[in-house]
Design an enzyme around this catalytic site. Structure first.
Site, PDB file in Angstrom:
ATOM      1  N   CYS A  49     -57.454  87.022  15.171  1.00  0.00           N
ATOM      2  CA  CYS A  49     -57.198  87.606  13.907  1.00  0.00           C
ATOM      3  C   CYS A  49     -56.726  86.722  12.815  1.00  0.00           C
ATOM      4  O   CYS A  49     -56.942  86.976  11.622  1.00  0.00           O
ATOM      5  CB  CYS A  49     -56.317  88.849  14.019  1.00  0.00           C
ATOM      6  SG  CYS A  49     -56.887  90.246  15.278  1.00  0.00           S
ATOM      7  N   HIS A  82     -53.041  90.907   6.741  1.00  0.00           N
ATOM      8  CA  HIS A  82     -53.976  91.089   7.926  1.00  0.00           C
ATOM      9  C   HIS A  82     -54.088  92.574   8.141  1.00  0.00           C
ATOM     10  O   HIS A  82     -52.900  93.207   8.119  1.00  0.00           O
ATOM     11  CB  HIS A  82     -53.689  90.524   9.099  1.00  0.00           C
ATOM     12  CG  HIS A  82     -54.431  90.875  10.381  1.00  0.00           C
ATOM     13  ND1 HIS A  82     -56.064  90.834  10.388  1.00  0.00           N
ATOM     14  CD2 HIS A  82     -54.314  91.071  11.529  1.00  0.00           C
ATOM     15  CE1 HIS A  82     -56.461  91.500  11.533  1.00  0.00           C
ATOM     16  NE2 HIS A  82     -55.397  91.495  12.349  1.00  0.00           N
ATOM     17  N   ASN A  99     -58.998  97.400  11.753  1.00  0.00           N
ATOM     18  CA  ASN A  99     -58.725  96.147  11.814  1.00  0.00           C
ATOM     19  C   ASN A  99     -60.136  95.348  12.338  1.00  0.00           C
ATOM     20  O   ASN A  99     -60.675  95.317  13.429  1.00  0.00           O
ATOM     21  CB  ASN A  99     -57.860  95.944  13.283  1.00  0.00           C
ATOM     22  CG  ASN A  99     -57.436  94.399  13.295  1.00  0.00           C
ATOM     23  OD1 ASN A  99     -57.997  93.490  12.911  1.00  0.00           O
ATOM     24  ND2 ASN A  99     -56.509  94.116  14.286  1.00  0.00           N
TER      25      ASN A  99
HETATM   26  O1  UT7 Z   1     -54.872  92.162  15.074  1.00  0.00           O
HETATM   27  C1  UT7 Z   1     -54.013  91.919  16.215  1.00  0.00           C
HETATM   28  C2  UT7 Z   1     -52.673  92.483  15.933  1.00  0.00           C
HETATM   29  N1  UT7 Z   1     -52.726  93.827  16.582  1.00  0.00           N
HETATM   30  C3  UT7 Z   1     -51.666  94.512  15.992  1.00  0.00           C
HETATM   31  O2  UT7 Z   1     -51.127  94.197  15.157  1.00  0.00           O
HETATM   32  C4  UT7 Z   1     -51.375  95.811  16.672  1.00  0.00           C
HETATM   33  C5  UT7 Z   1     -49.809  96.009  17.010  1.00  0.00           C
HETATM   34  N2  UT7 Z   1     -49.682  97.529  17.528  1.00  0.00           N
HETATM   35  C6  UT7 Z   1     -49.765  98.449  16.980  1.00  0.00           C
HETATM   36  O3  UT7 Z   1     -50.176  98.540  15.703  1.00  0.00           O
HETATM   37  C7  UT7 Z   1     -49.280  99.508  17.516  1.00  0.00           C
HETATM   38  O4  UT7 Z   1     -48.397  99.271  18.629  1.00  0.00           O
HETATM   39  C8  UT7 Z   1     -50.239 100.646  18.108  1.00  0.00           C
HETATM   40  C9  UT7 Z   1     -50.810 101.410  17.271  1.00  0.00           C
HETATM   41  C10 UT7 Z   1     -51.367  99.918  19.253  1.00  0.00           C
HETATM   42  C11 UT7 Z   1     -49.528 101.722  18.977  1.00  0.00           C
HETATM   43  O5  UT7 Z   1     -48.492 102.307  18.437  1.00  0.00           O
HETATM   44  P1  UT7 Z   1     -47.080 102.576  19.065  1.00  0.00           P
HETATM   45  O6  UT7 Z   1     -46.525 103.379  18.338  1.00  0.00           O
HETATM   46  O7  UT7 Z   1     -46.829 101.349  19.273  1.00  0.00           O
HETATM   47  O8  UT7 Z   1     -47.533 103.433  20.326  1.00  0.00           O
HETATM   48  P2  UT7 Z   1     -47.098 103.050  21.810  1.00  0.00           P
HETATM   49  O9  UT7 Z   1     -48.387 101.922  22.242  1.00  0.00           O
HETATM   50  O10 UT7 Z   1     -45.705 102.745  22.222  1.00  0.00           O
HETATM   51  O11 UT7 Z   1     -47.729 104.514  22.575  1.00  0.00           O
HETATM   52  C12 UT7 Z   1     -46.895 105.569  22.021  1.00  0.00           C
HETATM   53  C13 UT7 Z   1     -47.698 106.713  22.745  1.00  0.00           C
HETATM   54  C14 UT7 Z   1     -48.081 106.631  24.108  1.00  0.00           C
HETATM   55  O12 UT7 Z   1     -47.727 107.797  25.046  1.00  0.00           O
HETATM   56  P3  UT7 Z   1     -46.527 108.130  25.953  1.00  0.00           P
HETATM   57  O13 UT7 Z   1     -46.372 107.218  26.779  1.00  0.00           O
HETATM   58  O14 UT7 Z   1     -45.354 107.987  24.826  1.00  0.00           O
HETATM   59  O15 UT7 Z   1     -46.871 109.456  26.327  1.00  0.00           O
HETATM   60  C15 UT7 Z   1     -49.394 106.257  24.185  1.00  0.00           C
HETATM   61  O16 UT7 Z   1     -49.926 106.565  25.520  1.00  0.00           O
HETATM   62  O17 UT7 Z   1     -48.938 106.999  22.286  1.00  0.00           O
HETATM   63  C16 UT7 Z   1     -50.091 107.142  23.234  1.00  0.00           C
HETATM   64  N3  UT7 Z   1     -51.353 106.632  22.612  1.00  0.00           N
HETATM   65  C17 UT7 Z   1     -52.011 107.474  21.911  1.00  0.00           C
HETATM   66  N4  UT7 Z   1     -52.189 108.715  21.769  1.00  0.00           N
HETATM   67  C18 UT7 Z   1     -53.127 109.260  20.972  1.00  0.00           C
HETATM   68  C19 UT7 Z   1     -51.538 105.256  22.452  1.00  0.00           C
HETATM   69  N5  UT7 Z   1     -52.797 105.444  21.732  1.00  0.00           N
HETATM   70  C20 UT7 Z   1     -52.990 106.636  21.453  1.00  0.00           C
HETATM   71  C21 UT7 Z   1     -54.159 107.374  20.855  1.00  0.00           C
HETATM   72  N6  UT7 Z   1     -54.089 108.599  20.631  1.00  0.00           N
HETATM   73  N7  UT7 Z   1     -55.011 106.482  20.358  1.00  0.00           N
END
Ligand code: UT7
Length: 326
Positions: free
Chosen positions: A116, A253, A283
């Site tokens: 990225c 980004h 992204n």
């Molecule tokens: O370009 C490269 C750089 N990349 C980035 O900058 C990405 C950085 N990270 C992020 O943008 C965020 O961490 C994400 C959008 C990927 C995830 O958001 P989060 O608020 O950090 O969520 P999480 O990974 O802590 O997950 C929270 C909950 C989980 O469920 P439980 O364990 O709390 O029951 C996940 O399983 O959200 C769940 N979850 C989803 N639910 C519905 C994860 N993805 C999804 C989804 N739909 N697509």
């Protein structure tokens, strides 16, 4: 003050493939919802390349638009750098395929792989040629087909990425060595290979021989993003001799609206200066900055002469920032 050679961005172009994939469409193939994706990321839709479109095809379209904006033709180009993590083939470089498809003369062409952050790395590399008089007209392209790296059963990643390309034409221009000069005025590039496990693809030529799928510990990357990016932005501003508050536009980004806002807040950048396309592009990895730049030039927000600060972060981990006066 003595004259200095600057690398001036003289044309910007973006290209998005026709197909739009909405959050609702994704919710039919993976356990997610429009509400979750919008709330956690700000993403509403992403574009997906057609099955017969390779990443070089997206790059060529973006390059044609950047050339038109700069008033240049493929015959003028002597350097092509493509930042991509999703090449057509393992080799040759996408840049040489673009050179052939555009009909550019024999010159220099190669790819940069910094995921990225690739476009910021590629700009810095191009600056090494252009500002030393070794290129008279360069194409710097960020192009990706990230949807082809997705594991469509992993809802934590497959909803985040999209396809697209963006390109800059970069030409030498005489400056005064002052912050009023047009061109690439300052950089900060960073990499920390110890953080590989946070974001990588589980396939490769010299390991398992597979293309692989993108794997990410999203919340860990998120934690690093705001802190690391902010440091690099301040360093790039210092390299250019400006204060972050001097910039007219901030192009982060486009990974996650919450990260964009977090970085802007930490840096004290007013939200009205932040260009955000994540809602409609998602992204697009190395394509995200030039695509956002093309969007904001096309809609009349970014004007010639303005100071723009761009930043990116991605797999490696790599990250970086660049100050540009258009
Ligand atoms: O370009 C490269 C750089 N990349 C980035 O900058 C990405 C950085 N990270 C992020 O943008 C965020 O961490 C994400 C959008 C990927 C995830 O958001 P989060 O608020 O950090 O969520 P999480 O990974 O802590 O997950 C929270 C909950 C989980 O469920 P439980 O364990 O709390 O029951 C996940 O399983 O959200 C769940 N979850 C989803 N639910 C519905 C994860 N993805 C999804 C989804 N739909 N697509």
């Amino acid at each position: 003050m003595s004259k200095v050679l600057r690398s001036v961005v003289t044309g910007v172009g973006g290209y998005l493939p026709d197909e739009i994939v909405t959050n609702e469409a994704l919710a039919k193939v993976v356990d997610t919802s429009d509400e979750w994706i919008r709330e956690r990321t700000g993403i509403r839709q992403r574009h997906r390349a057609a099955p017969d479109q390779a990443v070089s095809d997206l790059a060529v379209e973006a390059a044609r638009r950047a050339l038109a904006a700069a008033g240049k033709t493929p015959a003028d180009i002597d350097l092509i750098i493509v930042a991509t993590t999703t090449p057509d083939l393992t080799f040759p470089a996408v840049a040489t395929i673009v050179q052939r498809k555009l009909g550019c003369p024999v010159g220099i062409a190669f790819d940069v792989q910094a995921v990225c952050s690739g476009f910021v790395y590629a700009l810095s590399t191009a600056d090494g040629f252009v500002a030393r008089g070794r290129s008279k007209c360069a194409l710097v392209i960020g192009a990706e087909t990230m949807t082809r790296l997705m594991d469509w059963t992993d809802r934590g990643t497959c909803v985040l990425f999209g396809d697209g390309a963006g390109a800059f034409v970069v030409e030498p221009g005489e400056g005064e060595g002052a912050i009023s000069d047009r061109g690439l005025l300052g950089f900060a590039l960073r990499a920390d290979g110890t953080k590989q496990d946070l974001l990588y693809v589980d396939g490769g030529v010299s390991t398992n021989g597979l293309v692989g799928h993108l794997r990410m510990q999203g919340n860990q990357v998120f934690r690093h993003a705001v802190v690391n990016i902010s440091e690099a932005v301040v360093a790039a501003a210092a390299d250019a001799g400006i204060a972050v508050s001097d910039v007219d536009w901030f192009i982060p980004h486009q990974a996650n609206q919450r990260i964009l806002e977090g970085v802007a807040k930490r840096l004290g950048i007013d939200e009205t200066k932040v260009v955000s396309t994540v809602a409609i592009h998602a992204n697009t990895s190395a394509a995200s900055i030039p695509l956002a730049m093309a969007t904001a030039i096309e809609d009349g927000r970014i004007q010639p002469g303005q100071l723009v600060l761009v930043e990116a972060m991605g797999g490696g981990l790599t990250w970086g920032a660049c100050v540009i006066r258009l």
